[in-house]
Structures are given as structure tokens and as C-alpha cells.
Design an enzyme around this catalytic site. Structure first.
Site, mmCIF file in Angstrom:
data_model
loop_
_atom_site.group_PDB
_atom_site.id
_atom_site.type_symbol
_atom_site.label_atom_id
_atom_site.label_comp_id
_atom_site.label_asym_id
_atom_site.label_seq_id
_atom_site.Cartn_x
_atom_site.Cartn_y
_atom_site.Cartn_z
ATOM 1 N N ASP A 1 -1.299 -1.040 6.008
ATOM 2 C CA ASP A 1 -1.491 -0.544 7.376
ATOM 3 C C ASP A 1 -2.946 -0.282 7.729
ATOM 4 O OD1 ASP A 1 -1.443 3.015 7.422
ATOM 5 O OD2 ASP A 1 -1.730 1.756 5.665
ATOM 6 N N ASP B 1 0.865 -1.180 0.000
ATOM 7 C CA ASP B 1 0.000 0.000 0.000
ATOM 8 C C ASP B 1 0.903 1.232 0.000
ATOM 9 O OD1 ASP B 1 -2.328 1.579 0.293
ATOM 10 O OD2 ASP B 1 -1.973 1.693 2.445
ATOM 11 N N ASP C 1 -6.582 -2.780 3.623
ATOM 12 C CA ASP C 1 -5.501 -3.655 3.161
ATOM 13 C C ASP C 1 -5.638 -5.084 3.682
ATOM 14 O OD1 ASP C 1 -4.191 -1.463 1.884
ATOM 15 O OD2 ASP C 1 -3.395 -0.852 3.829
#
Length: 1154
Positions: free
Chosen positions: A820, A407, A824
């Protein structure tokens, strides 16, 4: 289970409808026609076993393993037929393995039971019979009114009835659910908000109709029907009314709520879904090797059986004078005798299958996982967070990663937003030291030096904004300031930011700093963007003070203004915007909207749309995150229509979300554009170096983000994911399948035709959906030829789908996902290895991951050092287990040629039993925990060494065959050496081979390696030197003592051990001289440059060692020397890492101490 049985018997019918009806305080209708619904109690059950089912359930799970089931069959065969070895030889090791595993799993489940009992036994207060009754959490029933005090955790899912505030609101934190530490506001319906005492609540007659339990934390639909003075009042209930189990009450003295979901039906419990079991490549190889050895075992048994009957074809060997057959044996069926003999040989050779392999691997993974948490290099001091291991089963998979999917926000960046620039009415501004300074000339300031802060003081003398000022372009400075004022009012009002009550007390006329920001004001927001924008507006001079009942308060240069909050149109990922409807102090009703430019600009009919679009693109090219602000003035008639539609949609029990979406689309149109904001999310420390190291290690890095195209590309360039010299290919804004396919074919041609070393690919979410629908192979072909891929505007499920596509590709690469946030989680769970970053978007990703780290830069140490070590250790462990068992049992097979295949055992039963349990188990276990074949410092500074272990090379068929052939050759040498010289056992050889494989010697290695050999001798002396009364026969009595009293026996033993190990030494020298790997070259470089060995993973010696010339040659071959001989000094040519600290001694490393 019991509930299921009751349902099958008809005593507890399952829920039939899509909704449940709950009578508050369980006041059911008295007409007798109502049958109460059955709901479960409030017990939380996270344990796996009970006292009654532990033994059968655990045994069932353990015997699903091939090796355990195989040994159970062998044990039963030994019990049923006459076999050459005692059933104890198979039964005792099996019992040991089963018992150790059962104790480990039982202990873990006992801890879960204790945790459950603590939660279920927590004291709570419930309103019953007009008073407060103290009871246990497990006794709460659906419909009970529960009282919760400040800082207490909600024991069930509750609908808020009232609080100590007049408006019925309360603040909560959901950190334990989604990791968000911000304060969230929940409100009660007006009719129950006034019932603030137990006595008044006792008069409440109301019914709640709501949906059945579901796992979505942010979705809830229901309605409350309140009976007052014989009239029914219907109020909608949404997520803002629901208090979830596990959340905590903050800044509110007490609240009352009614339980609607209890126990395992609460949203928290429904999110306990077990993740799909991930299996490492090593485990799959282990199962393959096990099947091969089963084939070898069966082959040996068949060969032995056939040779036995071939031998017995001669009459003199069929029934020799010393072994006469019984009458029963003579008359028995030849087929049955053949099967019986085959099973007997199977039992005789069964120790070729390493029964203790599984339990040793489990112990190695469990104990080895602690080193990650103990590694101080993975500790982040600022946040006081160390690395966490949630799944120890995948330690070695960290050394096999081929693709990293990461990410962007919060993973590569800090997720700390700082307001940098904005565009207001087509003019771009930059914040410099709390002042807004325009870039370029303005209509009234050709010099381009307008300072907004200095001009803002005129607002004190301005009357309130009029409708005409909203519609016209500014023609003078006053009008310009009005536009700025409206823009920052939108920023200050269009959000869900909260302020703690304690902090806002007295803020209204409190002290002010020079930049007009309150000295003690602190905001809490679910989004860092919102917090940054509200703080920026406060620095400019328009300060959000907080919510008071149904109003929002802001201060403009100390002047307080109250806006009545009429409606909040919550943000959702489909609309990508949020809105608020407020009533200004002058009575005007305004809609303020905020969202992505793709969702705001198409809805605007006025304002500087084109200029703002250009500015947004410029912001994005700088890597800034952008949001657009717009507004709309509502007439009374328009507002009444909006209010009616919102009420109808929010009270609907069916398709509420679809109806709300339609209403939101109706409201959020014909907007006037105010401008755009740009906030910066700076990169984390050492991100560029980490990505470059991953690329050097042969790992492909993909960035998957929800950000817009320009922002994502800019960040990719700044973090080193894309290089300036890289040929960037784009697959964006594709509208149809045919268009997408043609673009993919063009990209494939360009890759073949362009003689560029590296290509990068940018693809957006829409184009990706088209590519994955019909053109997966073509898309994968393009991706595989690109060294870096960036996917922008990605939905969470799209991220998981991309990873799934790579996983099932023909190469079957090992994937790793890093993220995080809650968005995700899907990709973290889909990848072979999931890494959660303990960031500012909550801990949901960290909790659902296999490993959690505080910063992206720690990924290099995790993969290049821990992953490398874990893989080498467990690969050697698996190979060694098969090797030592082949080495041990092959002489048994050879011995049958010398005993006419009479199934006579070569070893005493006690030695068969203890060989795997005591004599050879500890050295390999300690090796698999502590071995460091090369210095960690070198592994991290040379990422290319990671390529040596990729694609499961240490467990390839070639390596497996080498270990197997080595085992057979050692067995032949020892058998025939013993035959011609003297009889001896195999334990010395097995531990000698382990000593040869060990590169990093600690006192623990010395203790277990040489201690196991000494224990073997001591045990043999005691076992064979004493007549034990409980043993029926002692075949080894005095044999061992007599054997070792001969000098020739000692000479033969040493000669055979040296001969066996010499073969492996020669092979290692040959490999390192002819075709050394990068790792072996690094070992030689260390030795030649003076870095002799590792001491506590940080300090190295330089200069001459105490080893003789032959010793130095052997050290150069195996890369080893003892830490006790290290002079603590650094080579001048070695790189020095100030943060390189030990995971073994936990001692910090300082240059002055090395």
C-alpha cells in the site's frame, strides 16, 4: 526527437555540467560574456503518436507480431505470384485486424493528446516587465516568476520566493504525486520572503545554482545567491524550498515562485517512467502454439508440393489434355517452379493460422477488465472505493498465482494507529480512558495505581525544568511528573505534524473538553504514528497548538508555552530517526530525538536503558509498533558548532547528503533516554480467513515488512500467517557469510529431521543480504520447504530482490505482490502481478500496480473467482481458435488428394474471408466474457478448486494436442461425410462445438451462437441467390439454394454435426467418471444437491427442473441449465453470503428476494 536532432547539429547543446544556473526573472549579466543555457519549454507530452508518425509507427509496432507479419508476407506472395486464392482472402482479414487495433490505440492516444492540451493550455500568471501577465502553462520558461493562488496546482517545479505570510511559509498537498494528503510546509529564504508584491519582486537580483533534473521527489540540492547593496548573500535550498509540479497550494492566499524545472524535466514528468512490460503465461503459450501451427502449415505445404511432383512424374498427369502448359512453363526452372508451388500451397493453407486471435484476445481482456470494477463485492463502502484495473493484459494471470508477497503495515493492518502504552523512565504505563495508569509499583506508589492525569495538575505550580532535573533520577512524585512532562513535551515537539490555519484560528484560548483536548483541533501528519502520538499527548494534557513563524506552541493544562524551532534533522531510512533542536521559553537549547530502538538506544548514555529495552521487547511481542524518545541539552558553544556545521552541509552542492549524514551523526550522540511509545495498528477485517484460504488454494504466503522482528512475528501469529503449532525457524542477526551459511545448513537439516507438517521461516534484512550474496541455492531450498516465510527489517529494494529470486528459480512460479505504500512500489513492479492497496500511506502503490483494491480481504474474490474465470475463458478462447481453423482448413488439404494437387481451392473466396471475421468470431468472444463453468459462490467457498487451474494446466501440451486432434477428427468426419453424402461448410460445426463448451447461458450467448448460424444461412442465400454486378464471377450462384432444397442434405448435415459433437460428449463423460477434477466434482455436487445453475451470480434453484432424464444427465456432465428456469430459492444446506453480489447485473443480493 527534434531536440535530439538540434543537439546533433550543434544548435542546442546538451547540458555539460552537473548543475544549472538560473537567473531569476531571466535578468542575465550585461557584460556580454555569458551564454545562457538552453532549457526545454513547459509542455507536458504523455501521448505516443503525432499526426505525422501515427501511421508508420503504429504499423511498425503491429507488424512486430508474428501472426500479423506472417499474413503480410502471404498477402505480398499472393500479389506477386499466381496463387489459387484471391489476395483479398488474406488482405481483408489483415486489414480488419490492423484497422481495429489502430483505431483502439489511436483513440487512446487522442485522449492523451486532449489531456496534454488541457494541461498545457491552463492559464497562469507570470511576472514580466514589472507586472502580472496572463499566459498559458506551456509558455512558462525556466527563470520566470510565477504567481500561484490558493488551491491552484503548481504548473512547473518552483523554488518558493515569498508568500502572503511574513515568514514566507506555505502549505501544500502532494496527493497527486505520492498520494499523501497531509499538509506539508515549505519555506522561502528570509531575503526573498519579504518580497510580497510584484513591484518588490521586480527589484530582486538573484541567481539559483542547483542540480540537474532527477526523478527523486524528495531530493533537491541548490543554493540562492542574492545581491543586496553590492553584497552577495548565499542561502541553501533543499526540498523544503521546492514546490513540485502537480502539488496543490493549501491554506495560503498566494505565493510567488521561480521556475527551475519545466515540462518533461519536472520531477513529476521524470516519474512517468514506463513500467517493464509484463507478459502472462497464456500469452507465452499462445506464441508457442503459433509456432507449432506454423510448423504444421509448412509441413503440409512441403508434403503437398512433393506429392504434386510425385504425381506428375507420370507423363499423362504432367500435362493432361485439358490443362496444356505454355511454352514459358515448359522452359522455366524446376527449382523456381517448386518454390512457386510451395508458396502457392502455403497461401492455400494459410488460414490454419488464426489471424483474428490477437485482436479477439485484446478485446476480451479490455472488455473483461470492466467486470472487476463493476463487482460490488470488491467495493468498500467506508472509503467509497471500488477495484481498479490498471493493466488488463494480466487478467488470466490472477488464476495462476503460486506465491503471494505482502507488506504488513497498511496491507494486513488498517494503518490506523492508536496509542496504547508507553515506558517513561523505566516505568510502563497504559492509557485507559484518556488516563495514564502505571503497570506495577512505582518508587512512590507501591500499589501501582498512579494516575498520571490526576497528578499532572501540579505542573501549574512548578517552576520550569532545571538542568539538574534533567540529570538526576526522580526521588519523589514531583520529580516523577517532571520526567513525564519532559517525555510528553518531546512527543509534542519532535514531529512534522501540521494543523490547518482555519482550524487553529482561535484555538489558543478556545473551549476545552474534559480531557483537555481542543474540541476542533485536527492534525495532519505524513506518518500515522506521529499523528497518534501527538493526539495521545493532547489527551494527557500537553497539546500541540501549531507552528507560528519560527516557533512551536504547546499548551500544558491551558498554559501556553512557545519554543523557538532552530533546526529539524529530517527522518531518513538509514538513520531511522528524526530530531528537532528547540529553544525553551527559559532560553535553554534542547535536542529531542525520536526513532527506532535500534537507532536511539546505542546513542544514549543515560536513562533507564535496560528497562526500556525490556519494555520495548514486551510491546513488540504484543504486536505494537515502538519508538524511543531521547533528549540532550546543548550548551551555547555546542549549539554554535552544530549551527555552523549544518549551514556548511546544507549549502554544499556536491555530496550534500553524505555531509548532512555526517553532521547528523555528530549531533545525535550522548543522548539521555526518556522512554518509549507503543502504538497499535489493528488487523484489517477477514485477514486471517483470507490467508488461510490462500494456503488452502496451494499458494505460499510471504510477509515482507520493515518492522522489527518481534512485532512482525506477533502480527504474523495473530493474522494466521504463522500457526501456533508451526515449527518456526529463524535466520536473524547473522554477522558473516560463514555464520549465515552454517545457520542455513542447520535449518535445512532440521527441516529434514523434524517430522513436522509445516515449517515457518523468519529472516531479517541483514541476514537476507548475506544469504542472497553467496548462498542463494541453499536459502531457496530452505524457503521452498517452508509453508510461510516472514522477512522483517526489509528495505524496499530487498523486497524486490526476494521476488526476483523466486521468479528466476527453476520452477518459474507466478508471483503476486501486495502493498500500500511508496516503499512497496519496487516489489509490485517486480512481481508478475502487482496489487496495490488503496490505503492511508498514499496512492503511489495503487497507481503503479496492475490492480488496486481497497482491502486485503478482496484478494480472495479477485483470485478465486475472477482469476479462475478469466483463465478458463481465455484458455478456451485460445484453444478454440486453433481448433476451428484446423477444422476449417484441413478439408482444403484433403481435397488436394482428389484434384491431383492442382491447388484448386475448396472454398469460395468470400467464405474464406468471412469465416474468422463474421461466422465464428462473436460466439467465442461472448463466451470469453460471460462463461461461468461453476458458481462464483462455490469457487470462493472452496479455495482448493484453484489448484485445478494452477501451473497453466488448461494450456498444457496434452490439452493443446487434444484440441488439435479434435479439430483434425472433426475435419475428417465432415470432409468424408460430405464427400460420400453431400458438400457442406464448417461454420455449423464450429459454433456447435462452442455451444457444447458453454456452461452458463444468457440471452447474449443464445443470440450470438444461434444468430451466427442464422446469419451464415441468410448471407449464403443472398450471396448465392442474386447476380451481383460488381462481382466478376459467382461460383456459388444458386448452389446454396439448390443444396438446401434437398431433405437428404439436411439429414446429412445434422448427422455429421451430431457425430462430431458426440465424440467430445463421450470424452467428457469418460473423464468425469474415471478421473474427475475437483472442479468437476463440485459441479456434480451442485447438481445432485439441488443447485442447478447460476442466476445473476447469487441465487440458485432447488428441486426438480423441467429437463427430461436425458437432459438432466447431460446437465450433470457439463454443469449447465438456463437461468430462465431457475426458481429463486436457496438450498438449506448452502452457505449464505450476505455480501455476495452480482458483477453482471450489479444487483445486491438479499435473502428475501432469492
Amino acid at each position: 526527437m527534434w531536440r535530439w536532432v538540434r543537439q546533433q547539429l550543434g544548435f542546442d547543446p546538451p547540458h555539460q555540467s552537473d548543475t544549472r544556473t538560473i537567473y531569476i526573472a531571466n535578468r542575465f549579466p550585461q557584460n556580454g560574456l555569458y551564454t545562457p543555457q538552453k532549457f526545454i519549454d513547459n509542455r507536458i507530452i504523455s501521448s505516443k503518436y503525432t499526426v505525422w508518425n501515427f501511421v508508420p509507427k503504429n504499423l511498425f509496432e503491429q507488424f512486430r507480431r508474428v501472426a500479423n507479419f506472417y499474413f503480410l508476407i502471404i498477402f505480398l506472395v499472393q500479389l506477386m505470384i499466381d496463387t489459387p486464392t484471391s489476395p483479398i482472402t488474406s488482405g481483408l482479414p489483415l486489414f480488419f485486424v490492423i484497422t481495429v487495433t489502430a483505431i483502439k490505440q489511436g483513440y487512446e492516444d487522442w485522449l492523451r493528446h486532449n489531456s496534454d492540451n488541457e494541461v498545457n493550455g491552463a492559464p497562469v500568471y507570470v511576472v514580466r516587465s514589472g507586472g502580472l501577465v496572463k499566459t498559458r502553462s506551456k509558455n512558462i520558461r525556466v527563470g520566470d516568476i510565477v504567481r500561484i493562488a490558493k488551491d491552484e496546482i503548481f504548473p512547473a517545479d518552483l523554488v518558493l520566493l515569498s508568500s502572503d505570510r511574513l515568514d514566507g511559509s506555505c502549505h501544500i498537498t502532494t496527493a497527486s504525486l505520492d498520494g499523501e494528503t497531509n499538509l506539508k510546509t515549505h519555506v522561502a529564504v528570509p531575503e526573498t520572503a519579504v518580497l510580497q508584491t510584484v513591484a518588490s519582486l521586480d527589484t530582486l537580483i538573484a541567481v539559483i545554482e542547483c542540480q540537474q533534473p532527477e526523478a527523486d521527489l524528495y531530493r533537491f540540492m541548490g543554493r540562492m545567491i542574492i545581491t543586496q547593496q553590492m553584497e552577495e548573500i548565499v542561502r541553501p535550498l533543499g526540498p523544503e524550498s521546492l514546490l513540485l509540479r502537480g502539488a496543490r497550494l493549501k491554506n495560503t492566499k498566494e505565493i510567488f515562485g521561480v521556475a527551475i524545472y519545466t515540462g518533461m524535466e519536472t520531477k513529476m514528468a521524470l516519474n512517468y517512467k514506463s513500467k517493464s512490460q509484463k507478459r502472462s503465461a497464456v500469452e507465452k503459450s499462445m506464441n508457442t502454439f503459433l509456432i507449432i501451427y506454423l510448423i504444421i502449415l509448412i509441413s503440409e505445404a512441403i508434403i503437398s508440393t512433393i506429392l504434386k511432383y510425385t504425381w506428375q512424374a507420370e507423363e499423362k498427369w504432367d500435362e493432361p489434355w485439358y490443362n496444356q502448359k505454355t511454352e514459358h512453363q515448359r522452359n522455366s526452372s524446376k527449382i523456381l517452379r517448386f518454390i512457386s508451388d510451395f508458396l502457392a500451397f502455403l497461401v492455400l493453407y494459410n488460414f490454419i493460422i488464426p489471424i483474428s486471435l490477437y485482436v479477439t484476445v485484446e478485446m476480451q481482456k479490455f472488455l473483461g477488465s470492466f467486470f472487476i470494477g463493476w463487482d460490488l463485492d470488491l467495493y468498500h463502502e467506508e472509503s467509497d472505493q471500488k477495484a481498479q484495473v490498471n493493466t488488463s493484459d494480466l487478467n488470466e494471470e490472477l488464476g495462476q498465482v503460486e506465491y503471494v508477497f505482502t507488506d504488513k503495515t497498511g496491507t494486513l493492518t488498517e494503518n490506523e494507529m492508536q496509542f496504547r502504552e508507553c515506558s517513561i523512565n523505566g516505568i510502563k504505563y497504559q492509557e485507559i480512558n484518556g488516563r495514564l495508569v502505571s503497570e506495577g509499583p512505582t518508587p512512590d506508589s507501591p500499589e501501582g495505581s498512579l494516575s498520571y492525569l490526576n497528578s499532572l495538575s501540579h505542573l501549574n505550580n512548578l517552576s520550569h525544568l532545571t538542568t539538574s532535573s534533567f540529570r538526576t533520577s526522580p526521588e519523589n512524585e514531583t520529580e516523577l511528573i517532571k520526567e513525564h512532562d519532559l517525555f510528553f513535551k518531546a512527543v509534542s515537539l519532535c514531529h512534522t505534524v501540521q494543523i490547518s490555519n482555519v482550524q487553529t484560528d482561535g484555538i489558543g484560548d478556545g473551549p476545552w473538553q474534559s480531557n483537555f483536548a481542543p474540541s476542533q483541533l485536527e492534525y495532519y501528519a505524513s506518518s500515522p504514528d506521529e499523528k497518534a502520538l501527538v493526539e495521545a499527548a493532547a489527551r494527557i494534557g500537553i497539546v500541540f497548538i501549531g507552528n507560528s513563524e519560527e516557533t512551536m506552541e504547546i499548551k500544558i493544562l491551558g498554559k501556553l508555552e512557545r519554543y523557538k524551532l532552530l533546526h529539524i534533522l529530517e527522518f531518513d531510512s538509514d538513520r531511522r530517526r528524526m530530531s528537532v533542536i528547540v529553544q525553551s521559553p527559559s532560553g535553554e537549547k534542547l535536542l529531542f530525538a525520536k526513532g527506532a530502538e535500534s537507532s536511539i538506544l546505542p546513542k544514549c548514555i543515560g536513562g533507564e536503558i535496560e528497562k526500556t529495552r525490556i519494555h520495548v521487547d514486551e510491546f513488540a511481542l504484543k504486536g505494537l509498533r515502538t519508538l524511543c524518545m531521547a533528549y540532550k541539552q546543548l550548551t551555547s558553544k555546542e549549539y554554535e558548532e552544530i549551527d555552523r556545521r549544518l549551514f556548511e552541509a546544507r549549502t554544499a552542492l556536491q555530496q550534500r547528503e553524505e555531509k548532512l549524514a555526517d553532521v547528523f551523526q555528530f549531533i545525535e550522540k550522548d543522548l539521555m533516554l526518556l522512554g518509549a511509545t507503543a502504538v497499535e495498528d489493528r488487523l484489517q477485517d477477514r485477514v486471517r480467513e483470507t490467508i488461510e484460504a490462500l494456503r488452502m488454494a496451494g499458494i505460499k504466503v510471504w510477509v515482507l515488512t520493515g518492522d522489527k522482528h518481534e512485532t512482525a512475528v506477533s502480527v504474523s501469529l495473530s493474522c494466521g500467517h504463522f500457526h501456533r503449532t508451526m515449527n518456526i525457524l529463524e535466520l536473524i542477526n547473522q554477522k558473516s557469510d560463514s555464520e549465515c551459511a552454517e545457520q542455513l545448513r542447520q535449518l535445512a537439516r532440521r527441516i529434514k529431521e523434524d517430522h513436522v507438517i509445516q515449517h515457518g521461516l523468519v529472516v531479517d534484512g541483514t541476514s537476507l543480504s548475506l544469504a542472497l550474496r553467496e548462498h542463494e541455492k541453499l536459502f531457496m531450498e530452505v524457503c521452498r520447504n517452508c509453508s510461510a516465510v516472514l522477512c522483517c527489517r526489509m528495505a524496499p529494494l530487498q523486497k524486490a530482490k526476494v521476488i526476483r529470486l523466486i521468479k528466476i528459480s527453476p520452477e518459474k512460479p507466478i508471483t503476486l505482490a501486495v502493498g500500500d505504500g511508496a516503499n512497496d512500489v519496487s516489489m509490485i513492479q517486480e512481481a508478475h502481478v502487482g496489487i496495490g492497496i488503496m490505503g492511508k500511506e498514499g496512492r503511489q502503490a495503487a497507481r503503479n500496480s496492475d490492480y488496486a483494491i481497497a482491502r486485503f480481504k478482496f484478494l480472495s474474490k479477485l483470485l478465486f473467482v475472477h482469476g479462475h474465470f478469466y483463465y478458463i475463458r481465455i484458455a478456451t478462447l485460445v484453444q478454440y481458435f486453433f481448433y476451428k481453423n484446423v477444422c476449417f482448413i484441413t478439408p482444403q488439404f484433403l481435397y488436394q488428394f482428389y484434384c491431383l494437387f492442382s491447388q484448386q481451392t475448396l472454398y469460395d473466396s468470400v467464405y474464406l474471408t468471412l469465416y474468422n471475421i463474421c461466422f465464428t468470431s462473436l460466439p467465442i468472444l461472448i463466451y470469453s466474457l460471460l462463461e461461468q463453468h461453476i458458481d462464483p459462490h462455490v469457487l470462493q467457498s472452496k479455495p482448493t478448486l484453484y489448484r485445478d487451474i494452477s501451473k497453466n494446466r488448461q494450456l498444457s501440451i496434452k490439452t493443446f494436442l487434444y484440441w488439435t486432434i479434435l479439430g483434425f477428427s472433426h475435419a475428417f468426419i465432415f470432409f468424408f461425410g460430405s464427400y460420400f453424402l453431400i458438400g457442406k461448410d464448417m461454420s455449423l460445426l464450429g459454433n456447435g462445438q462452442m455451444a457444447l463448451e458453454t456452461h452458463f447461458w444468457t440471452w447474449i450467448n443464445h443470440l450470438v451462437t444461434w444468430g451466427s448460424i442464422i446469419f451464415y444461412f441468410i448471407f449464403s442465400l443472398f450471396y448465392g441467390g442474386i447476380l451481383w454486378p460488381f462481382l466478376g464471377s459467382q461460383n456459388m450462384y444458386f448452389v446454396f439454394i439448390q443444396l438446401l432444397s434437398s431433405g437428404s442434405a439436411w439429414f446429412a448435415i445434422i448427422l455429421m454435426v451430431v457425430m462430431c459433437l458426440f465424440l467430445d460428449i463421450v470424452k467428457k463423460i469418460f473423464d468425469q467418471q474415471i478421473h474427475p477434477t475437483n472442479t468437476e466434482k463440485a459441479q456434480l455436487t451442485e447438481t445432485n444437491s439441488g443447485i442447478k445453475c447460476l442466476d445473476s451470480m447469487c441465487c440458485f434453484s432447488e428441486g426438480e427442473t423441467a429437463c427430461a432424464s436425458v437432459g438432466r444427465m447431460l446437465e450433470r456432465v457439463v454443469g449447465r441449465c438456463s437461468p430462465t428456469r431457475v426458481s429463486r430459492s436457496w438450498s438449506a444446506s448452502d452457505p449464505f453470503y450476505t455480501n455476495d453480489r452480482s458483477i453482471l447485473t450489479l444487483s445486491t443480493m438479499d435473502s428475501s428476494t432469492c
